[in-house]
Design an enzyme around this catalytic site. Structure first.
Site, PDB file in Angstrom:
ATOM      1  N   CYS A  70       7.274   5.412   6.994  1.00 42.38           N
ATOM      2  CA  CYS A  70       6.729   5.981   6.318  1.00 42.38           C
ATOM      3  C   CYS A  70       4.899   5.426   6.918  1.00 42.38           C
ATOM      4  CB  CYS A  70       6.220   6.035   5.177  1.00 42.38           C
ATOM      5  SG  CYS A  70       7.939   7.280   4.366  1.00 42.38           S
ATOM      6  N   LEU A  98      -0.509  -6.495  -2.653  1.00 36.56           N
ATOM      7  CA  LEU A  98      -1.580  -7.581  -1.761  1.00 36.56           C
ATOM      8  C   LEU A  98      -0.828  -8.915  -1.624  1.00 36.56           C
ATOM      9  CD1 LEU A  98      -5.660  -7.605  -4.041  1.00 36.56           C
ATOM     10  CD2 LEU A  98      -4.599  -6.928  -1.699  1.00 36.56           C
ATOM     11  N   ALA A 110       0.163 -11.039   1.430  1.00 39.11           N
ATOM     12  CA  ALA A 110       0.268 -11.654   2.410  1.00 39.11           C
ATOM     13  C   ALA A 110       1.028 -11.825   3.012  1.00 39.11           C
ATOM     14  CB  ALA A 110      -1.086 -12.499   3.081  1.00 39.11           C
TER      15      ALA A 110
HETATM   16  C1  UDX Z   1       5.639   3.694   0.997  1.00 38.27           C
HETATM   17  C2  UDX Z   1       4.429   4.443   0.216  1.00 38.27           C
HETATM   18  O1  UDX Z   1       4.735   3.361  -0.875  1.00 38.27           O
HETATM   19  C3  UDX Z   1       5.715   5.847  -1.091  1.00 38.27           C
HETATM   20  O2  UDX Z   1       4.763   5.515  -1.770  1.00 38.27           O
HETATM   21  C4  UDX Z   1       5.851   6.519   0.030  1.00 38.27           C
HETATM   22  O3  UDX Z   1       6.411   7.178  -0.504  1.00 38.27           O
HETATM   23  C5  UDX Z   1       6.434   6.097   1.371  1.00 38.27           C
HETATM   24  O4  UDX Z   1       5.978   5.233   1.733  1.00 38.27           O
HETATM   25  P1  UDX Z   1       7.580   2.432   1.228  1.00 38.27           P
HETATM   26  O5  UDX Z   1       8.386   2.530   3.037  1.00 38.27           O
HETATM   27  O6  UDX Z   1       9.690   3.429   0.657  1.00 38.27           O
HETATM   28  O7  UDX Z   1       7.086   3.390   0.572  1.00 38.27           O
HETATM   29  O8  UDX Z   1       7.902   1.249   0.951  1.00 38.27           O
HETATM   30  P2  UDX Z   1       6.488   0.383   0.225  1.00 38.27           P
HETATM   31  O9  UDX Z   1       7.362  -0.330  -0.517  1.00 38.27           O
HETATM   32  O10 UDX Z   1       5.395   0.974   0.198  1.00 38.27           O
HETATM   33  O11 UDX Z   1       5.854  -0.786   1.683  1.00 38.27           O
HETATM   34  C6  UDX Z   1       6.298  -0.754   2.763  1.00 38.27           C
HETATM   35  C7  UDX Z   1       5.870  -1.768   3.480  1.00 38.27           C
HETATM   36  O12 UDX Z   1       4.434  -2.715   3.381  1.00 38.27           O
HETATM   37  C8  UDX Z   1       6.828  -2.767   3.401  1.00 38.27           C
HETATM   38  O13 UDX Z   1       7.149  -3.011   5.195  1.00 38.27           O
HETATM   39  C9  UDX Z   1       6.193  -3.749   2.490  1.00 38.27           C
HETATM   40  O14 UDX Z   1       6.859  -5.246   3.546  1.00 38.27           O
HETATM   41  C10 UDX Z   1       4.954  -3.468   3.502  1.00 38.27           C
HETATM   42  N1  UDX Z   1       4.052  -4.914   2.300  1.00 38.27           N
HETATM   43  C11 UDX Z   1       4.167  -3.981   0.618  1.00 38.27           C
HETATM   44  C12 UDX Z   1       3.439  -5.451   2.346  1.00 38.27           C
HETATM   45  O15 UDX Z   1       3.681  -6.003   4.014  1.00 38.27           O
HETATM   46  N2  UDX Z   1       2.968  -6.393   1.148  1.00 38.27           N
HETATM   47  C13 UDX Z   1       2.490  -5.791   0.011  1.00 38.27           C
HETATM   48  O16 UDX Z   1       2.326  -6.191  -1.136  1.00 38.27           O
HETATM   49  C14 UDX Z   1       3.239  -4.837  -0.195  1.00 38.27           C
END
Ligand code: UDX
Length: 433
Positions: free
Chosen positions: A264, A254, A256
């Site tokens: 992915c 959560l 922002a």
């Molecule tokens: C994701 C999934 O978490 C994982 O289970 C799957 O196998 C592959 O895709 P990953 O892409 O490595 O993993 O990163 P993740 O930690 O999920 O973050 C993804 C994106 O969301 C990042 O750009 C991160 O900055 C963003 N994010 C994450 C947010 O903007 N806010 C958040 O609260 C959490």
């Protein structure tokens, strides 16, 4: 147990090293010669904390070997993991399955004994069935079973996520041997209490896609609330904290800010929409289009906010961008929101200098026309605005007084809401999120 991992990228290299760590004998297949040479020498061609040590240890011990030859793979074992990439097709939403298809087309004709192929790559629902049928056609007087065993690892935590997963999921066709084999492969985790969910292949494929769609939705939900907060003068971080205390909601995912990127979430939600369309269920996932829209608007808004703090025009301004990886603890710049924003700002006439602790080489390859600095402070020299776009610890620990000494104007945009606003304001900065 002896096993082969096909494809040694972020997923495959981690899986191969972790399988060796679990006590298995592993052969990793990588077709790109430079990557293969690096891995065979015990070096990891990308940044993933903890992986270089693990890989080196198992390469040195001989538990993990590397080859480029599918003939070696067919000789080595009877269990094969598919860990190749499934990127987004160019100009389309759907997943490009050419590498997954090629793995089956190349491997199966070489097999001389019954085999089990376990897919780990993220694929559209129905892929395991299609590959299983194709494997039956290609197999010569042997039985080749295909099952799906999706991977949920996060970059930056890949080793820990693989060795201590929240759950192991297996989708198997009736009458197969995959469950027995997987119980043996993952024996130590299963006996430590890791939930082991055995289901059919379409369900296993959809578990993975649904998990990523949910995570993307959670991020876009809070970013949609952030838009309303902007309009209403409210604090989205406080809202996330307050609603996150509700155990049904939870505080994780959560945060922002600039939104999600990487190899992915963006491509997986698009491939999911495309596949639902093919299945006649497009309507069920129309909300994902909005999830994607909210996410992309974060990038546009960041460019607009930068223009606003620069007095209405970016022409001739100097902008410092801190962070270019799609998230901290990674050097991955695939669909990186930070680099996307850097590119858009440059297109509007600003000169943009980027610094990232780990993603400099990858960023230079993707965006050679941006300027790159050797340190965060160097990137900030004479800047009209400083944008923190990836929440690396190094940026959270920056001293606002020191940074103020090198910039032209004290304009800070905290694109990940990760800094201490009071400390920056006290040092004379205009702090925006
Ligand atoms: C994701 C999934 O978490 C994982 O289970 C799957 O196998 C592959 O895709 P990953 O892409 O490595 O993993 O990163 P993740 O930690 O999920 O973050 C993804 C994106 O969301 C990042 O750009 C991160 O900055 C963003 N994010 C994450 C947010 O903007 N806010 C958040 O609260 C959490």
């Amino acid at each position: 147990m002896r096993m082969v991992v096909l494809g040694l990228g972020y997923l495959g290299a981690t899986h191969a090293a972790c399988m060796a760590e679990l006590g298995h004998e592993v052969l990793g297949i990588e077709v790109v010669p430079e990557k293969r040479a690096q891995l065979a020498a015990g070096e990891v061609p990308f940044y993933e904390p903890g992986l270089p040590e693990l890989l080196k240890r198992h390469i040195d011990s001989g538990a993990l070997t590397v080859s480029g030859s599918y003939a070696d793979a067919a000789d080595f074992a009877d269990v094969f993991f598919i860990a190749v990439g499934t990127p987004q097709k160019k100009g389309e939403y759907s997943a490009d399955l050419r590498y997954v298809d090629a793995a089956i087309e190349e491997l199966v004709p070489l097999l001389t004994r019954d085999a089990l192929i376990l897919g780990k790559s993220t694929v559209p629902v129905g892929t395991a069935r299609r590959l299983s049928e194709r494997a039956d056609e290609l197999a010569k007087d042997i039985d080749v079973e295909v099952a799906w065993n999706p991977e949920f690892l996060r970059e930056g935590f890949a080793v820990d996520d693989t060795l201590h997963p929240d759950r192991v999921v297996l989708g198997t066709f009736p009458g197969g041997n995959a469950e027995v084999v997987c119980r043996e492969i993952y024996k130590s985790m299963i006996s430590d209490g890791t939930p082991f969910i055995v289901t059919d292949p379409p369900t296993a494929e959809l578990v993975k896609t649904s998990a990523n769609a949910f995570l993307a939705t959670k991020i876009s939900f809070i970013n949609a609330i952030a838009e309303v907060c902007d309009a209403a003068g409210a604090d989205v971080k406080a809202i996330a904290d307050a609603i996150g205390y509700d155990a049904r909601i939870g505080r994780k995912f959560l945060n922002a800010g600039l939104g999600f990127g990487g190899g992915c979430l963006p491509k997986d939600i698009r491939a999911f929409m495309a596949r639902a369309g093919e299945l006649g269920a497009a309507e069920a996932l129309t909300f994902l289009r909005e999830v994607d829209n909210v996410n992309m608007r974060r990038r546009t808004r960041m460019v607009e906010l930068t223009r606003e703090v620069c007095g209405g025009s970016l022409l001739g301004k100097r902008i410092a961008i801190l962070g270019s990886a799609f998230k901290p603890e990674s050097d991955d710049v695939r669909d990186s929101p930070a680099l996307n924003v850097a590119g858009q700002i440059q297109l509007q006439g600003a000169s943009v200098t980027v610094f990232d602790p780990k993603a400099m080489d990858n960023s230079r390859k993707l965006f050679p026309t941006l300027d790159y600095a050797a340190t965060a402070l160097e990137a900030c020299e004479a800047a009209d605005a400083v944008l923190v776009l990836t929440e690396w610890k190094e940026f959270i620990q920056l001293d606002p007084v020191e940074v103020a000494k090198v910039t032209r104007t004290q304009n800070l945009i905290d694109g990940r809401m990760c800094l201490d606003p009071l400390a920056w304001k006290r040092a004379g900065w205009s702090y925006r999120v």
